[in-house]
Design an enzyme around this catalytic site. Structure first.
Site, mmCIF file in Angstrom:
data_model
loop_
_atom_site.group_PDB
_atom_site.id
_atom_site.type_symbol
_atom_site.label_atom_id
_atom_site.label_comp_id
_atom_site.label_asym_id
_atom_site.label_seq_id
_atom_site.Cartn_x
_atom_site.Cartn_y
_atom_site.Cartn_z
ATOM 1 N N ASP A 44 43.255 50.569 69.295
ATOM 2 C CA ASP A 44 41.900 50.914 68.889
ATOM 3 C C ASP A 44 41.640 52.216 69.622
ATOM 4 O O ASP A 44 41.443 52.226 70.827
ATOM 5 C CB ASP A 44 40.910 49.832 69.344
ATOM 6 C CG ASP A 44 39.500 50.123 68.841
ATOM 7 O OD1 ASP A 44 39.137 51.320 68.777
ATOM 8 O OD2 ASP A 44 38.763 49.182 68.514
ATOM 9 N N HIS A 45 41.694 53.322 68.883
ATOM 10 C CA HIS A 45 41.742 54.599 69.603
ATOM 11 C C HIS A 45 40.476 54.857 70.410
ATOM 12 O O HIS A 45 40.476 55.676 71.302
ATOM 13 C CB HIS A 45 42.074 55.768 68.669
ATOM 14 C CG HIS A 45 40.975 56.110 67.722
ATOM 15 N ND1 HIS A 45 40.872 55.557 66.483
ATOM 16 C CD2 HIS A 45 39.918 56.929 67.860
ATOM 17 C CE1 HIS A 45 39.797 56.031 65.883
ATOM 18 N NE2 HIS A 45 39.204 56.860 66.690
ATOM 19 N N HIS B 150 35.652 49.155 66.589
ATOM 20 C CA HIS B 150 35.110 50.044 67.619
ATOM 21 C C HIS B 150 33.785 49.548 68.200
ATOM 22 O O HIS B 150 33.596 49.501 69.405
ATOM 23 C CB HIS B 150 34.917 51.457 67.075
ATOM 24 C CG HIS B 150 36.143 52.021 66.422
ATOM 25 N ND1 HIS B 150 37.403 51.815 66.932
ATOM 26 C CD2 HIS B 150 36.303 52.776 65.307
ATOM 27 C CE1 HIS B 150 38.286 52.440 66.154
ATOM 28 N NE2 HIS B 150 37.647 53.015 65.165
#
Ligand SMILES: NC(=O)c1ccc[n+]([C@@H]2O[C@H](COP(=O)([O-])OP(=O)(O)OC[C@H]3O[C@@H](n4cnc5c(N)ncnc54)[C@H](OP(=O)(O)O)[C@@H]3O)[C@@H](O)[C@H]2O)c1
Lengths: 382, 514
Positions: free
Chosen positions: B199-200, B262
């Site tokens: 999950d960047h 996110h």
């Protein structure tokens, strides 16, 4: 009191002479004016994470310090107090000026500003400068003393400023050849006493080199060779003048020696062509150290580091002859290690080095121990 | 699987980075795709540039079209040229890096392609002496399970003397059932500690700072609870549209694209209990606990706790932009939501009764991601409201994008006579983007390195992903049963549909103006 427009000149980098007793008041005015007219459309934020007291022996040094501070302020907003001292000359004189360094945030957001106070003193006034500096420090924030000269333990001003500082920053690359050994020893004493943490920009120059050296030994097959090193050979370029930058090289070897428990074995000597050579003793045998000046290279710092271990194994890092911004890293082991690879290693600017040191608050015991060794090597080398 | 303990390297004492990854080979599935070109290759190049990759590091690009190593290298070079964070490319670094780039052509469905991959890896590894492998699934999600299965079949998922890990891209499932199914498939080929779900957002410096900020500053923890906090607002606003990825977005919507992953990550970091240690599993245990404590939304309540929206034509920064339904490869009568406002409660001791509001959308006026903690009003108003304005609550906001920083808003007296006491909000600001002006490493650089080092703190664990889906899925299902919305309902370049403002005002609150 100045009109707002005069303050906007300060925000664009101009210095404004002020009365020494009115410095704080003037700075307050500056920030009030700045907040009112959102200078050049960007809201101005005054930020301060530390105090930086910089000592400049004379105008040339002061100019240089100003340039460096302008670059540093973007990363470490601070109150900087620049002391321009000319102890020898004339009548006692003390003058003050305020200025600011502003950086616009990349996304066009706020403008972050650092303030700078310049104090100029000559004659006997220099000795009393600390009494002007101390009340100007922002309370409860760390104080860094950047001494742009060899540390002069005998100087009253130096001692007084040291008392209020958390960290002293010097650059041993600037030490003159004839006094380098005694200055380094003085630094070592200060670091040992521990009342102030000590930073040497010449040590920070080694950060990337040390990282790459350590990297070699992160893997199990390579790790065993670390205990069997037999030689260390460092090529150094002249730092500023013609004298090779041995101190940086000695700090690197000092670091290896202190981490790996090597002790000094035999007296060192200047070998041929101005090289410096001595032997150290490791747990398994002797380690031959050589620091070789490479003339004709107008670049700063180390040029290469070569570690040799038993069985023809070697580890080397050397500046790429074609691409000076890079070093070539190679591990010569029978069980692999991969082909040589290039890694970027810019020659760090003074501002970049200073930035790194301003991040450090704690005492750096690894540096202290490397320095102890370097001082020892220096003594035998004489 | 045995993973070697990190080597005890005495030279590492006192150093900033504690070690470099062991030599390894990264296999990128989908190596000709958009993600590889825009993110992965530039990130790897920058890691090489900084000297953070070990000697003996290689990349194998796996994709369908046939091409030579040379062609692959030159394509990757133009990708790096275009997308690298640092420019221009440093020739000697690129050349060294590129000499370790290899292309492997095969269908994801072809067992022989995987047998050939095993050979190719063996050949590379015989040269570098390193057998550690990292797989990266940069493929359409429909292939994740397929590839994991093929790797397992080819005996490529385990190795007695070296580590093998797999990074899985988002989206991770479409709902709880498909995420659980994907987890089962992955876990039949790989152990959970080999799986790194990316999950960047978690690779961003500021997101990591949330924990430091909460737990390293003694003054916040005592007030971080229902006694002092009125509510929390989490905003993930984008000003971009779907950027040519219409077909993907049509199936995802903002709830799958941003909220399930996110926004729920931000929620769990802001709301979690302090972990016992900063070990990967200790941190993730706490994140899972808080996600599990989120009160489920019943199907029939989906519309009560959410507001959906979709943008019509409008303008962003003075430029006209089309509406969602006019975007490329988007249905002209699409019902996909591009905006979502959501209210949730966390049923635990710390948060009982404190609403958390999440909003996210595309084509909002500006890109901004923040968590705002809105504190309660003082119990008794000592100061009479003047000029029709009441005293504003204290707000602590942690901005993740674009100006990374933290600010605190508090009331202060406007200078003047006591009789006309006026109180104004004042913002106290700390932006570390500027205070510590770093060119922060890109999130992918950070995460690739962490995966090579075997630190999974910044990756989502199986139960974490499932807990987030367990909360989100009933909302999606509830929507399916409810009346279709009248889309579009907000103009591009505005802060979402009016209904989102009413949603807040009916609770007596309002969205922060950002
Ligand atoms: N792009 C982004 O910005 C982004 C951001 C976050 C997450 N992601 C996720 O990352 C993943 C990849 O996205 P992307 O945009 O890079 O996808 P993409 O551009 O469509 O690339 C797909 C890649 O997979 C290969 N491929 C597809 N089917 C194949 C098959 N049957 N056999 C062998 N190779 C096959 C393609 O190879 P050929 O070219 O040879 O056909 C291509 O290299 C997706 O899960 C996406 O959700 C993407």
């Amino acid at each position: 009191m100045a009109a707002p427009s005069e303050y906007s000149a300060i925000l664009s980098g101009e210095a404004r002479p002020v009365d020494v007793v009115a410095i704080e008041g003037e700075l307050r005015q500056l920030w009030t004016a700045a907040a009112q007219d959102a200078f050049e459309g960007h809201p101005v934020v005054r930020a301060c994470v530390l105090n930086l007291v910089a000592y400049a022996p004379g105008d040339d040094a002061a100019r240089h310090i100003n340039e460096v501070l302008a670059q540093v302020s973007g990363r470490h907003p601070s109150r900087s107090i620049v002391i321009v001292a000319e102890p020898g000359t004339g009548a006692p004189l003390l003058q003050a000026a305020i200025s600011a360094h502003c950086q616009i945030a990349p996304e066009g957001g706020k403008q972050v500003c650092s303030e700078q106070i310049t104090l100029r003193a000559s004659g006997p006034a220099v000795g009393e400068l600390h009494s002007t500096v101390v009340p100007l420090l922002v309370p409860d924030l760390p104080v860094f003393l950047w001494w742009h000269e060899e540390p002069s333990l005998g100087s009253h001003l130096f001692q007084e400023l040291l008392e209020t500082s958390d960290r002293l920053i010097v650059d041993s690359a600037d030490f003159a050849p004839e006094s380098a050994a005694s200055s380094l020893a003085a630094l070592q004493r200060l670091a040992r006493e521990g009342t102030v943490a000590v930073s040497d920009l010449n040590w920070s120059r080694l950060n990337h080199w040390r990282e790459l050296v350590a990297q070699f030994f992160d893997t199990p097959p390579a790790r065993q060779h670390l205990d069997r090193l037999k030689s260390v050979s460092v090529e150094v370029a002249p730092v500023r003048g013609s004298e090779p930058g041995f101190i940086e090289g000695l700090l690197l070897v000092g670091w290896l020696a202190s981490r790996l428990g090597w002790t000094l074995e035999k007296g060192g000597k200047r070998a041929r062509d101005g090289a410096l050579a001595f032997d150290l003793r490791s747990a398994v045998g002797s380690v031959h150290v050589e620091l070789k000046p490479v003339p004709g290279r107008p670049r700063e710092g180390l040029l290469s580091v070569l570690l040799g271990a038993a069985g023809g194994v070697s580890f080397s890092i050397s500046r790429d002859a074609e691409d000076y911004a890079c070093v070539v890293v190679a591990a010569g082991m029978r069980d692999g290690g991969g082909p040589p690879r290039a890694v970027r290693m810019d020659l760090p600017s003074e501002a970049a080095l200073l930035c790194e040191e301003l991040e450090m608050l704690a005492d750096d015991s690894v540096y202290r121990e490397a320095l102890d060794e370097a001082v020892r090597f220096m003594e035998v080398g004489r | 699987m045995t993973v070697q303990e990190p080597v005890d390297n005495p030279l590492r004492v006192g150093m900033r980075s504690q070690r470099t990854p062991e030599p390894n080979t990264l296999v990128i599935f989908g190596a000709t795709g958009d993600l590889t070109q825009r993110k992965l290759i530039p990130a790897l190049y920058n890691l090489a540039l900084e000297g953070l990759l070990p000697g003996g590091f290689s990349v194998v690009g796996f994709a369908r079209r046939s091409k030579t190593n040379e062609l692959f290298r030159s394509e990757m070079k133009s990708a790096a040229d275009q997308h690298s964070r640092t420019k221009p490319l440093q020739a000697s670094v690129w050349d060294g890096f590129a000499s370790n780039l290899h292309y492997h052509q095969s269908e994801f469905t072809d067992p022989e392609g995987f047998a050939a991959l095993a050979n190719a890896l063996a050949k590379i590894e015989s040269k570098t002496g390193a057998c550690n492998r990292l797989y990266y699934l940069a493929t359409p999600p429909s292939y994740y399970a397929e590839i994991a299965g093929r790797l397992s079949e080819a005996g490529l998922t385990r190795n007695d003397t070296a580590w093998t890990r797999i990074i899985v891209e988002k989206p991770f499932g479409r709902d709880l059932a498909s995420a659980a199914e994907l987890n089962r498939t992955l876990n039949s080929a790989f152990d959970e500690d080999q799986v790194y779900r990316i999950d960047h957002y978690l690779g961003k410096e500021t997101v990591q700072n949330i924990l430091v900020f909460r737990f390293a500053n003694g003054i916040f923890e005592p007030i971080w609870n229902r006694r002092y906090i009125d509510h929390v607002q989490i905003t993930v606003a984008e000003s971009i549209g779907v950027e040519g990825r219409g077909p993907y977005y049509e199936r995802a919507g903002v709830i799958r694209d941003i909220v399930q992953n996110h926004a729920m990550q931000l929620l769990s970091l802001a709301a979690m209990e302090p972990p016992a240690t900063f070990e990967p599993n200790a941190v993730r245990d706490e994140k899972v606990k808080v996600l599990r404590a989120v009160r489920p939304v019943a199907l029939e309540d989906a519309d009560r706790f959410t507001v959906r929206g979709q943008y019509g034509p409008g303008a962003i920064s003075g430029r006209k932009v089309p509406g969602y339904r006019e975007e490329e490869r988007v249905a002209a009568d699409s019902t996909t939501e591009t905006y979502l406002a959501l209210k949730l409660f966390i049923d635990n001791w710390r948060w009982a009764g404190v609403p958390f509001y999440i909003r996210s959308g595309k084509r909002l006026p500006k890109p901004v991601t923040e968590i705002a903690i809105v504190f309660r009003q003082p119990p008794l108003s000592l100061f009479p409201a003047t000029g029709g304005s009441s005293i504003e609550p204290n707000v602590l906001s942690m901005t993740i994008q674009p100006d990374e920083g933290i600010s605190l808003k508090f009331g202060s007296k406007v200078p003047g006579p006591q009789a006309a006491l006026r109180i104004r909000p004042v913002e106290m600001d700390f932006s570390y983007g500027t205070s510590f002006g770093f060119a922060a490493a890109d999130a992918y650089e950070r995460l690739l390195l962490e995966a090579m080092l075997g630190d999974s703190t910044l990756f989502a664990r199986r139960d974490e992903v499932e807990a987030a889906w367990a909360f989100i899925t009933p909302i999606i299902e509830g929507w399916a049963n409810s009346e279709p919305r009248r889309f579009p309902d907000y103009e591009a370049g505005t802060w979402g549909p009016d209904a989102a403002d009413e949603f807040m005002s009916s609770d007596g609150r309002k969205w922060r103006r950002l």
